[in-house]
Design a protein around this motif. Structure first.
Motif, PDB file in Angstrom:
ATOM      1  N   MET A 166       0.811  -1.217   0.000  1.00 17.80           N
ATOM      2  CA  MET A 166       0.000   0.000   0.000  1.00 17.80           C
ATOM      3  C   MET A 166       0.847   1.271   0.000  1.00 17.80           C
ATOM      4  O   MET A 166       0.556   2.224  -0.745  1.00 17.80           O
ATOM      5  N   TYR A 167       1.879   1.313   0.832  1.00 17.57           N
ATOM      6  CA  TYR A 167       2.661   2.547   0.984  1.00 17.57           C
ATOM      7  C   TYR A 167       3.280   3.012  -0.337  1.00 17.57           C
ATOM      8  O   TYR A 167       3.079   4.169  -0.742  1.00 17.57           O
ATOM      9  N   ALA A 215       2.417   2.161  -3.347  1.00 16.84           N
ATOM     10  CA  ALA A 215       1.344   2.424  -4.315  1.00 16.84           C
ATOM     11  C   ALA A 215       0.805   3.837  -4.134  1.00 16.84           C
ATOM     12  O   ALA A 215       0.613   4.579  -5.108  1.00 16.84           O
ATOM     13  N   LYS A 216       0.560   4.219  -2.868  1.00 17.13           N
ATOM     14  CA  LYS A 216       0.078   5.581  -2.610  1.00 17.13           C
ATOM     15  C   LYS A 216       1.135   6.611  -2.981  1.00 17.13           C
ATOM     16  O   LYS A 216       0.818   7.672  -3.532  1.00 17.13           O
ATOM     17  N   LYS A 217       2.393   6.341  -2.675  1.00 20.45           N
ATOM     18  CA  LYS A 217       3.466   7.272  -2.996  1.00 20.45           C
ATOM     19  C   LYS A 217       3.596   7.505  -4.502  1.00 20.45           C
ATOM     20  O   LYS A 217       3.955   8.599  -4.952  1.00 20.45           O
ATOM     21  N   PHE A 218       3.326   6.462  -5.283  1.00 25.09           N
ATOM     22  CA  PHE A 218       3.429   6.581  -6.739  1.00 25.09           C
ATOM     23  C   PHE A 218       2.152   7.126  -7.373  1.00 25.09           C
ATOM     24  O   PHE A 218       2.062   7.243  -8.591  1.00 25.09           O
ATOM     25  N   GLY A 219       1.148   7.436  -6.538  1.00 26.16           N
ATOM     26  CA  GLY A 219      -0.063   8.068  -7.035  1.00 26.16           C
ATOM     27  C   GLY A 219      -1.191   7.142  -7.404  1.00 26.16           C
ATOM     28  O   GLY A 219      -2.246   7.595  -7.869  1.00 26.16           O
ATOM     29  N   ALA A 220      -1.002   5.828  -7.228  1.00 26.63           N
ATOM     30  CA  ALA A 220      -2.090   4.892  -7.526  1.00 26.63           C
ATOM     31  C   ALA A 220      -3.186   5.037  -6.478  1.00 26.63           C
ATOM     32  O   ALA A 220      -2.937   5.420  -5.332  1.00 26.63           O
ATOM     33  N   LYS A 221      -4.415   4.724  -6.874  1.00 30.29           N
ATOM     34  CA  LYS A 221      -5.533   4.849  -5.944  1.00 30.29           C
ATOM     35  C   LYS A 221      -5.754   3.533  -5.221  1.00 30.29           C
ATOM     36  O   LYS A 221      -6.038   2.498  -5.828  1.00 30.29           O
ATOM     37  N   VAL A 222      -5.632   3.575  -3.894  1.00 29.84           N
ATOM     38  CA  VAL A 222      -5.850   2.411  -3.041  1.00 29.84           C
ATOM     39  C   VAL A 222      -7.195   2.586  -2.355  1.00 29.84           C
ATOM     40  O   VAL A 222      -7.380   3.517  -1.566  1.00 29.84           O
ATOM     41  N   THR A 223      -8.126   1.706  -2.646  1.00 33.76           N
ATOM     42  CA  THR A 223      -9.477   1.860  -2.106  1.00 33.76           C
ATOM     43  C   THR A 223      -9.735   1.036  -0.854  1.00 33.76           C
ATOM     44  O   THR A 223     -10.603   1.377  -0.056  1.00 33.76           O
ATOM     45  N   PRO A 241      -8.275 -13.690  10.287  1.00 41.77           N
ATOM     46  CA  PRO A 241      -7.161 -12.746  10.203  1.00 41.77           C
ATOM     47  C   PRO A 241      -5.888 -13.284   9.559  1.00 41.77           C
ATOM     48  O   PRO A 241      -4.940 -12.536   9.382  1.00 41.77           O
ATOM     49  N   LEU A 242      -5.827 -14.580   9.228  1.00 38.25           N
ATOM     50  CA  LEU A 242      -4.603 -15.138   8.653  1.00 38.25           C
ATOM     51  C   LEU A 242      -4.595 -14.931   7.142  1.00 38.25           C
ATOM     52  O   LEU A 242      -4.682 -15.852   6.336  1.00 38.25           O
ATOM     53  N   GLY A 243      -4.484 -13.696   6.750  1.00 40.30           N
ATOM     54  CA  GLY A 243      -4.471 -13.306   5.346  1.00 40.30           C
ATOM     55  C   GLY A 243      -4.708 -11.811   5.275  1.00 40.30           C
ATOM     56  O   GLY A 243      -4.791 -11.132   6.300  1.00 40.30           O
ATOM     57  N   GLY A 244      -4.815 -11.284   4.090  1.00 34.78           N
ATOM     58  CA  GLY A 244      -5.088  -9.868   3.942  1.00 34.78           C
ATOM     59  C   GLY A 244      -4.987  -9.445   2.498  1.00 34.78           C
ATOM     60  O   GLY A 244      -4.568 -10.233   1.636  1.00 34.78           O
ATOM     61  N   PHE A 245      -5.392  -8.207   2.214  1.00 32.92           N
ATOM     62  CA  PHE A 245      -5.306  -7.723   0.846  1.00 32.92           C
ATOM     63  C   PHE A 245      -5.346  -6.203   0.814  1.00 32.92           C
ATOM     64  O   PHE A 245      -5.826  -5.543   1.740  1.00 32.92           O
ATOM     65  N   VAL A 246      -4.789  -5.668  -0.256  1.00 28.36           N
ATOM     66  CA  VAL A 246      -4.877  -4.250  -0.566  1.00 28.36           C
ATOM     67  C   VAL A 246      -5.506  -4.142  -1.948  1.00 28.36           C
ATOM     68  O   VAL A 246      -5.071  -4.809  -2.889  1.00 28.36           O
TER      69      VAL A 246
END
Length: 433
Positions: free
Chosen positions: A30-31, A33-41, A67-72
């Motif tokens: 996520m970090y 992606a946001k720094k490069f300007g992509a939209k993280v919803t 909780p044993l997983g995750g996604f952006v």
């Protein structure tokens, strides 16, 4: 604390550590992606039903039931159909594989507004895509390094010392290890020499002994020749001469090889020795090689695990799910014969090793793993760079949607593996003793 509470504490500590590692893995995506300007919803830890969420800016943060997983969720992971703008991806397709890609694109762009189009992930240059997708595994590798460093620089590394812990009564071939001495087994040379637990071996055949590895290699190289052993007992220096015997033992340099070597019949005590940063790098490098080998042997090991589901013996070197890992952590912390330091040392190294495995496993160049996206980004860079050198039109972004059938197949295999591992970890778990 009671044994049950210590067991629960170890299991919970490991599971919480894994959950935090997963959460940080997703931050690693996520970090940048946001720094490069992509939209993280969306940023979620876990899968299934949403337990809690809150929206900050354009991103929804939350926790799901498992909780044993995750996604952006980064908008625009897939490029639109060739010739279409993102806002008009609505054409029908024929053919099952083509339809899979079409449906995935339709779902991808269902909530994309016209003003979001410049910020879609597929529009990033290839090296930014690679950084975003490598961010997750890189975080796991960084966590592993920090945990290894925290243990080795403070507690130290568990090392075999030259102080005797056990003196064998007899010489038993390695193929029969674990059985008790029989009447016809030869007496171990250490027993003949009257060596005792607590003795510290100081020299071997006139050479000063500074480490267990040095001593072990000297004993093995001695064959069945006489050996003069200098040792310290209760503050007094002693010496004894005895013939070592020759026994079949696993090679120190090749675990798959058995060789006839000199045998004394002593086992060392273990102690902690603080290390420097160089040791951390070396150890993590060695473990990286071992982990890559383990990943390569995963199909073979899964066959063993599947057999264990039907009652076959479960090997201690077989893979485990988080359920199995938490059980092992519980056994470690509930062991009455180990100190608090031993428990912290073992559980921390276990969590570090799991992060190392997760980081390396995610780098496998297959979708839906991060490595599949990284491979696509690198191929895009190579392809576009080659076009520039030849002064040809730039092909543009690599269409990872064409690899969705592979992603679904790999995802299905991983799901089946996960179910099998959880089941076997319940009915036939790995046990430390």
């Amino acid at each position: 604390m009671t044994t049950a509470l210590l067991y629960a504490l170890g299991a919970v500590v490991l599971l919480v550590g894994l959950a935090i590692s997963i959460a940080l893995h997703e931050v690693g995506h996520m970090y940048p992606a946001k720094k490069f300007g992509a939209k993280v919803t969306q940023y979620f830890v876990g899968f299934g039903r949403t337990l809690w969420s809150t929206k900050r800016g354009e991103t929804e943060y939350g926790v799901k039931a498992f909780p044993l997983g995750g996604f952006v969720k980064i908008q625009g992971m897939l490029p639109p159909n060739p010739g279409d703008e993102p806002s008009v991806v609505r054409k029908s397709n024929t053919g099952m594989l083509t339809q899979l890609a079409f449906d995935a694109r339709s779902a991808e762009y269902e909530h994309v507004a016209p003003e979001d189009e410049p910020r879609l992930f597929y529009r990033l240059v290839w090296w930014k895509k690679a950084i975003v997708m490598a961010g997750g595994p890189a975080v796991n590798l960084a966590i592993a390094f920090v945990l290894f460093a925290a243990v080795f620089l403070t507690i130290g590394a568990s090392m075999a010392t030259t102080t005797v812990a056990v003196v064998s009564d007899c010489a038993i071939p390695s193929a029969e290890a674990g059985r008790k001495c029989a009447a016809d087994d030869p007496v171990a040379p250490a027993k003949q020499a009257d060596l005792q637990p607590g003795d510290t071996i100081m020299s071997f055949n006139g050479t000063e002994v500074t480490s267990w590895d040095q001593l072990s290699r000297a004993i093995r190289a001695n064959g069945d020749a006489p050996a003069t052993i200098g040792y310290e007992r209760d503050g007094s220096s002693e010496s004894v001469t005895v013939n070592t015997s020759v026994e079949a033992r696993t090679s120190l340099d090749d675990p798959d090889k058995v060789e006839n070597v000199g045998f004394l019949g002593v086992a060392p005590t273990r102690g902690y020795e603080r290390q420097d940063v160089g040791f951390v790098f070396t150890t993590m490098g060695d473990m990286t090689v071992q982990t890559i080998k383990a990943i390569g042997s995963l199909p073979e090991k899964m066959v063993e695990v599947t057999k264990a589901a039907f009652g076959a013996e479960r090997g201690q070197d077989t893979p485990m799910s988080p359920v199995g890992a938490s059980r092992v952590a519980g056994e470690i912390t509930s062991d009455d014969e180990t100190t608090v330091t031993d428990k912290v040392y073992s559980v921390t190294l276990m969590l570090a090793s799991l992060n190392l495995f997760v980081g390396l496993f995610n780098l496998i160049p297959l979708l839906p793993l991060d490595g599949g996206h990284i491979a696509g980004a690198l191929w895009e860079g190579i392809r576009n760079g080659w076009a520039r050198l030849r002064r040809r039109p730039i092909p543009g972004p690599v269409d990872v949607a064409t690899m969705l059938p592979v992603a679904y197949a790999v995802g299905a295999v991983l799901l089946v593996m996960g179910v099998i591992l959880v089941y076997v970890d319940i009915v036939n778990p790995v046990r430390l003793s």
